[in-house]
Design a protein around this motif. Structure first.
Motif, PDB file in Angstrom:
ATOM      1  N   ASN A  84       0.844  -1.187   0.000  1.00  0.00           N
ATOM      2  CA  ASN A  84       0.000   0.000   0.000  1.00  0.00           C
ATOM      3  C   ASN A  84       0.881   1.239   0.000  1.00  0.00           C
ATOM      4  N   LEU A  85       1.045   1.852  -1.150  1.00  0.00           N
ATOM      5  CA  LEU A  85       1.922   3.007  -1.266  1.00  0.00           C
ATOM      6  C   LEU A  85       1.341   4.245  -0.612  1.00  0.00           C
ATOM      7  N   LEU A  86       0.066   4.198  -0.243  1.00  0.00           N
ATOM      8  CA  LEU A  86      -0.550   5.347   0.410  1.00  0.00           C
ATOM      9  C   LEU A  86      -0.059   5.509   1.840  1.00  0.00           C
ATOM     10  N   LYS A  87       0.416   4.433   2.416  1.00  0.00           N
ATOM     11  CA  LYS A  87       0.930   4.488   3.783  1.00  0.00           C
ATOM     12  C   LYS A  87       2.360   5.021   3.741  1.00  0.00           C
ATOM     13  N   THR A  88       2.538   6.262   4.142  1.00  0.00           N
ATOM     14  CA  THR A  88       3.864   6.862   4.112  1.00  0.00           C
ATOM     15  C   THR A  88       4.360   7.171   5.512  1.00  0.00           C
ATOM     16  N   LYS A  89       3.794   6.516   6.502  1.00  0.00           N
ATOM     17  CA  LYS A  89       4.191   6.704   7.887  1.00  0.00           C
ATOM     18  C   LYS A  89       5.636   6.227   8.058  1.00  0.00           C
ATOM     19  N   THR A  90       6.459   7.058   8.647  1.00  0.00           N
ATOM     20  CA  THR A  90       7.852   6.683   8.838  1.00  0.00           C
ATOM     21  C   THR A  90       8.053   6.138  10.245  1.00  0.00           C
ATOM     22  N   SER A  91       9.109   5.389  10.378  1.00  0.00           N
ATOM     23  CA  SER A  91       9.441   4.770  11.657  1.00  0.00           C
ATOM     24  C   SER A  91      10.754   5.346  12.170  1.00  0.00           C
ATOM     25  N   SER A  92      10.892   5.394  13.470  1.00  0.00           N
ATOM     26  CA  SER A  92      12.158   5.839  14.046  1.00  0.00           C
ATOM     27  C   SER A  92      13.183   4.702  14.061  1.00  0.00           C
ATOM     28  N   LEU A  93      12.727   3.482  13.748  1.00  0.00           N
ATOM     29  CA  LEU A  93      13.639   2.347  13.664  1.00  0.00           C
ATOM     30  C   LEU A  93      14.330   2.343  12.310  1.00  0.00           C
ATOM     31  N   PRO A  94      15.537   1.787  12.232  1.00  0.00           N
ATOM     32  CA  PRO A  94      16.236   1.739  10.938  1.00  0.00           C
ATOM     33  C   PRO A  94      15.472   0.882   9.934  1.00  0.00           C
ATOM     34  N   GLN A  95      15.516   1.284   8.675  1.00  0.00           N
ATOM     35  CA  GLN A  95      14.867   0.543   7.602  1.00  0.00           C
ATOM     36  C   GLN A  95      15.928  -0.253   6.842  1.00  0.00           C
ATOM     37  N   PHE A  96      15.625  -1.512   6.524  1.00  0.00           N
ATOM     38  CA  PHE A  96      16.569  -2.371   5.825  1.00  0.00           C
ATOM     39  C   PHE A  96      15.952  -2.844   4.523  1.00  0.00           C
ATOM     40  N   ARG A  97      16.805  -3.026   3.540  1.00  0.00           N
ATOM     41  CA  ARG A  97      16.349  -3.608   2.284  1.00  0.00           C
ATOM     42  C   ARG A  97      16.115  -5.088   2.511  1.00  0.00           C
ATOM     43  N   LYS A  98      14.994  -5.585   2.026  1.00  0.00           N
ATOM     44  CA  LYS A  98      14.676  -6.987   2.256  1.00  0.00           C
ATOM     45  C   LYS A  98      15.347  -7.901   1.235  1.00  0.00           C
ATOM     46  N   ASN A  99      15.654  -7.397   0.062  1.00  0.00           N
ATOM     47  CA  ASN A  99      16.113  -8.269  -1.006  1.00  0.00           C
ATOM     48  C   ASN A  99      17.634  -8.344  -1.111  1.00  0.00           C
ATOM     49  N   ILE A 100      18.297  -8.503   0.020  1.00  0.00           N
ATOM     50  CA  ILE A 100      19.731  -8.744   0.019  1.00  0.00           C
ATOM     51  C   ILE A 100      19.926 -10.227   0.302  1.00  0.00           C
ATOM     52  N   TYR A 101      20.432 -10.934  -0.697  1.00  0.00           N
ATOM     53  CA  TYR A 101      20.553 -12.382  -0.594  1.00  0.00           C
ATOM     54  C   TYR A 101      22.004 -12.772  -0.334  1.00  0.00           C
ATOM     55  N   THR A 102      22.218 -13.618   0.654  1.00  0.00           N
ATOM     56  CA  THR A 102      23.567 -14.116   0.918  1.00  0.00           C
ATOM     57  C   THR A 102      23.854 -15.287  -0.013  1.00  0.00           C
ATOM     58  N   LYS A 103      25.114 -15.666  -0.064  1.00  0.00           N
ATOM     59  CA  LYS A 103      25.526 -16.808  -0.884  1.00  0.00           C
ATOM     60  C   LYS A 103      24.817 -18.079  -0.421  1.00  0.00           C
ATOM     61  N   GLN A 104      24.581 -18.200   0.899  1.00  0.00           N
ATOM     62  CA  GLN A 104      23.900 -19.385   1.422  1.00  0.00           C
ATOM     63  C   GLN A 104      22.464 -19.462   0.911  1.00  0.00           C
ATOM     64  N   VAL A 105      21.794 -18.321   0.828  1.00  0.00           N
ATOM     65  CA  VAL A 105      20.420 -18.305   0.326  1.00  0.00           C
ATOM     66  C   VAL A 105      20.410 -18.642  -1.159  1.00  0.00           C
ATOM     67  N   VAL A 106      21.335 -18.056  -1.912  1.00  0.00           N
ATOM     68  CA  VAL A 106      21.432 -18.357  -3.348  1.00  0.00           C
ATOM     69  C   VAL A 106      21.667 -19.850  -3.535  1.00  0.00           C
ATOM     70  N   ASP A 107      22.620 -20.418  -2.770  1.00  0.00           N
ATOM     71  CA  ASP A 107      22.909 -21.857  -2.876  1.00  0.00           C
ATOM     72  C   ASP A 107      21.688 -22.699  -2.515  1.00  0.00           C
ATOM     73  N   PHE A 108      20.975 -22.305  -1.464  1.00  0.00           N
ATOM     74  CA  PHE A 108      19.769 -23.007  -1.022  1.00  0.00           C
ATOM     75  C   PHE A 108      18.733 -23.040  -2.143  1.00  0.00           C
ATOM     76  N   VAL A 109      18.485 -21.893  -2.752  1.00  0.00           N
ATOM     77  CA  VAL A 109      17.473 -21.792  -3.813  1.00  0.00           C
ATOM     78  C   VAL A 109      17.909 -22.587  -5.042  1.00  0.00           C
ATOM     79  N   LEU A 110      19.163 -22.455  -5.431  1.00  0.00           N
ATOM     80  CA  LEU A 110      19.643 -23.184  -6.613  1.00  0.00           C
ATOM     81  C   LEU A 110      19.627 -24.695  -6.395  1.00  0.00           C
TER      82      LEU A 110
END
Length: 145
Positions: A84-110
């Protein structure tokens, strides 16, 4: 060995890392200010208090919290706020990108794809990995073998 990101037993992970590093039980006990039995009890725990886990991270120089982050990448449902892009409420907590994949995750998926446990479409749908990302992984890592 394939790590099971779905069923995390953090005590077992900590035990494995401590054994790999060959850290003595005396040092571990002193660091945690507990007895050997207290350490063995931590090894038996499926989950640990965050303060305790943070101490293990420091002692073993390994980020055990990333195991949980990878679990979230693979198994957490997409948040409603992302949909929902209408929700623009910000948080005081740090925001992290969710789509950072480690080598272990890549290996798991492959491995799931290469062993026939899941199809490419199933991986894309179940783990919400972008199609282009998955195909880049397949080209890059399968060509290396």
């Amino acid at each position: 060995m394939k790590f099971d990101f779905k069923n995390i037993h953090i005590g077992e992970c900590v035990r494995t890392k401590a054994e790999e590093l060959g850290i003595s039980m005396v040092r571990i006990s002193n660091f945690h200010k507990t007895t050997e039995e207290g350490i063995y009890e931590m090894y038996r725990q499926k989950s640990l208090d965050t303060e305790v886990l943070l101490k293990w991270c420091k002692l073993l120089e390994y980020d055990f919290f990333r195991i949980y982050a990878q679990h979230l990448i693979l198994f957490a449902p997409e948040s409603q706020s992302q949909n929902n892009l209408l929700k623009t409420k910000t948080s005081s907590l740090p925001q992290f990108r969710k789509n950072i994949y480690t080598k272990q995750v890549v290996d798991f998926v492959l491995e799931l794809i290469n062993t026939g446990q899941k199809t490419r479409i199933q991986v894309i749908e179940e783990y919400r990995i972008p199609k282009t990302t998955l195909y880049k992984w397949l080209k890059k890592y399968n060509d290396m073998e």
